[in-house]
Design an enzyme around this catalytic site. Structure first.
Site, PDB file in Angstrom:
ATOM      1  N   ASP A  39       0.824  -1.201   0.000  1.00 17.62           N
ATOM      2  CA  ASP A  39       0.000   0.000   0.000  1.00 17.62           C
ATOM      3  C   ASP A  39       0.862   1.257   0.000  1.00 17.62           C
ATOM      4  OD1 ASP A  39      -2.852  -1.343   0.765  1.00 17.62           O
ATOM      5  OD2 ASP A  39      -1.154  -2.344   1.725  1.00 17.62           O
ATOM      6  N   ILE A  40       1.571   1.411  -1.084  1.00 18.38           N
ATOM      7  CA  ILE A  40       2.501   2.518  -1.251  1.00 18.38           C
ATOM      8  C   ILE A  40       2.444   2.925  -2.706  1.00 18.38           C
ATOM      9  CG2 ILE A  40       4.179   2.084   0.590  1.00 18.38           C
ATOM     10  CD1 ILE A  40       5.592   0.180  -1.274  1.00 18.38           C
ATOM     11  N   GLN A  95      11.841  11.221   4.309  1.00 13.99           N
ATOM     12  CA  GLN A  95      10.881  10.321   4.923  1.00 13.99           C
ATOM     13  C   GLN A  95       9.737  11.095   5.558  1.00 13.99           C
ATOM     14  OE1 GLN A  95      11.166   6.552   5.238  1.00 13.99           O
ATOM     15  NE2 GLN A  95      12.042   7.350   3.353  1.00 13.99           N
ATOM     16  N   HIS A 102      11.664   0.718   7.473  1.00 14.22           N
ATOM     17  CA  HIS A 102      11.165  -0.094   6.360  1.00 14.22           C
ATOM     18  C   HIS A 102      12.159  -0.091   5.212  1.00 14.22           C
ATOM     19  CE1 HIS A 102       9.776   4.010   5.462  1.00 14.22           C
ATOM     20  NE2 HIS A 102       9.847   3.657   4.188  1.00 14.22           N
ATOM     21  N   HIS A 147      12.307  -0.770   0.876  1.00 12.62           N
ATOM     22  CA  HIS A 147      11.546  -0.885  -0.373  1.00 12.62           C
ATOM     23  C   HIS A 147      12.198  -1.907  -1.292  1.00 12.62           C
ATOM     24  CE1 HIS A 147       8.953   2.747   0.017  1.00 12.62           C
ATOM     25  NE2 HIS A 147       9.925   3.140   0.804  1.00 12.62           N
TER      26      HIS A 147
END
Ligand SMILES: [Zn+2]
Length: 136
Positions: free
Chosen positions: A30-31, A93, A99, A101
């Site tokens: 969900d990005i 950020q 996190h 990617h």
């Protein structure tokens, strides 16, 4: 913590398209999908940045990245995969929850790196390496 959207995803308070989960990490999509198959791997417990990770969290993220990389390759057959993370406001950020990617890439994608790069002299690099080794 309550304002952290990633903590809310972990808690199930915000819906997310999960693709992987283990005891210490979770992966979801969900990005902004830079390319189809773009996945984000986050630690479950709130840790603001790489400096805050314990060894178990770091191992879980590395394991998740490797497993997901194989799965993304199988699913999307990209020509490559970029794996990156960024820390802090200087890196742009907006969510301060650690996190990584995983971005499937193809040769004609815009972002590229050239090799060899223009490096400082080797003695300078070695001096920098020594400072890092001394700190380990
Ligand atoms: Zn969080």
């Amino acid at each position: 913590m309550t304002d952290c959207v990633f903590c809310k995803i972990v808690a199930g308070e915000v819906p997310a398209t999960k693709v992987y989960e283990d005891e210490a990490s979770i992966a979801f999509m969900d990005i902004g999908q830079v390319n189809p198959g773009h996945v984000l791997v986050a630690v479950k417990a709130h840790a603001e940045d790489v400096y805050a990770l314990d060894d178990a969290q770091a191992a879980a993220v590395a394991r998740g990245v490797a497993r997901l990389a194989r799965a993304i390759r199988a699913a999307f057959a990209p020509e490559g995969l970029s794996v990156y993370q960024a820390n802090g406001r200087a890196a742009g950020q907006t969510v301060f929850h650690y996190h990584v990617h995983l971005v499937p890439r193809n040769l004609n994608d815009a972002m590229s790196f050239t090799w060899p790069v223009q490096n400082p002299p080797r003695e300078t690099l070695e001096a920098h390496a020594q400072r890092i080794r001394a700190a380990l």
